[in-house]
Enzyme design. Structure first.
Site, PDB file in Angstrom:
ATOM      1  N   CYS A  53       0.846  -1.216   0.000  1.00  0.00           N
ATOM      2  CA  CYS A  53       0.000   0.000   0.000  1.00  0.00           C
ATOM      3  C   CYS A  53       0.870   1.251   0.000  1.00  0.00           C
ATOM      4  CB  CYS A  53      -0.908   0.011   1.223  1.00  0.00           C
ATOM      5  SG  CYS A  53      -2.102  -1.338   1.236  1.00  0.00           S
TER       6      CYS A  53
HETATM    7  C1  BEZ Z   1       0.588  -4.551   1.886  1.00  0.00           C
HETATM    8  O1  BEZ Z   1       0.040  -3.575   1.363  1.00  0.00           O
HETATM    9  O2  BEZ Z   1       1.811  -4.707   1.849  1.00  0.00           O
HETATM   10  C2  BEZ Z   1      -0.243  -5.554   2.622  1.00  0.00           C
HETATM   11  C3  BEZ Z   1      -1.526  -5.223   3.003  1.00  0.00           C
HETATM   12  C4  BEZ Z   1      -2.275  -6.155   3.691  1.00  0.00           C
HETATM   13  C5  BEZ Z   1      -1.741  -7.392   3.988  1.00  0.00           C
HETATM   14  C6  BEZ Z   1      -0.452  -7.700   3.587  1.00  0.00           C
HETATM   15  C7  BEZ Z   1       0.318  -6.773   2.897  1.00  0.00           C
END
Ligand code: BEZ
Length: 217
Positions: A53
């Site tokens: 994200c």
């Molecule tokens: C990420 O954006 O890296 C992420 C979000 C939720 C769970 C695992 C990774």
């Protein structure tokens, strides 16, 4: 026994975007907070302070001028608190040496997630999927792109789709696979040749009876 895979349905293409008001890093925002005539890119993400994200909002922030040039305002969205958003925004700005100029909405009560069908319970019970929803100036849904939590989105692809939608609206054409601005476009099959000749001054190439291409300057 039927078990629903999500808390409510994703909105259909062409349907009116569900209305909402939500607190954000820029105060309360609604879909109508942007300037009249603007498009909206609603970007849901699973969680603040997570790596993928962070890369996504970093990319969106760095492409701010590209989205602005197309008259598109971004609204990012997750179920995290406003305080989390504010802290995380500082991280994104430091890591990517950029400014996050768009609001990050705090949908803690999941009202937007429910209205737009963004929690898919086989993916996660409590995080939103990575959705990119393009809403036009008449507040109609024009694209619903849903990615799993494990895969970061392509912001170049979102710009390409916005270019294609705006080109289709302006010139009444459709765009082929892998189209980029400047490439040939496709004349709608139902348009008679006589009308196509008037509408597209560069003429057209007939590939098949149902398949004509033209160039738009
Ligand atoms: C990420 O954006 O890296 C992420 C979000 C939720 C769970 C695992 C990774």
């Amino acid at each position: 026994m039927f078990t629903s895979s999500q808390s409510s349905a994703l909105p259909g293409l062409g349907s009116a975007a569900p209305e909402f008001t939500c607190e954000s890093t820029h105060g309360d925002v609604t879909l109508r907070s942007g300037p009249p005539g603007s498009w909206t890119l609603l970007l849901s993400h699973p969680a603040d302070h997570t790596p993928v994200c962070t890369t996504e909002l970093g990319s969106a922030a760095r492409l701010h001028d590209e989205f602005a040039a197309r008259n598109v305002g971004i609204l990012a969205l997750s179920v995290d608190s406003l305080m989390d958003h504010v802290k995380w925004q500082t991280d994104i700005e430091e890591i990517y040496d950029t400014r996050v100029t768009f609001p990050i909405l705090s949908d803690v009560d999941r009202r937007i997630a429910t209205r737009f069908g963004l929690i898919h319970r086989f993916e996660s019970q409590d995080m939103m999927v990575r959705a990119a929803i393009i809403i036009d100036p008449e507040f109609r849904i024009r694209l619903v792109q849903v990615y799993p939590i494990s895969v970061g989105r392509s912001f170049e692809e979102l710009l390409r789709v916005i270019d294609a939608l705006q080109m289709a609206d302006k010139h009444g054409i459709v765009t082929p696979a892998d189209w980029y601005p400047g490439d040939k476009v496709v004349i709608r099959p139902e348009m008679p040749d006589a009308e196509a000749e008037k509408r597209y001054p560069n003429g057209f190439t007939r590939v098949r009876d149902y398949f004509r291409t033209t160039k738009i300057d």
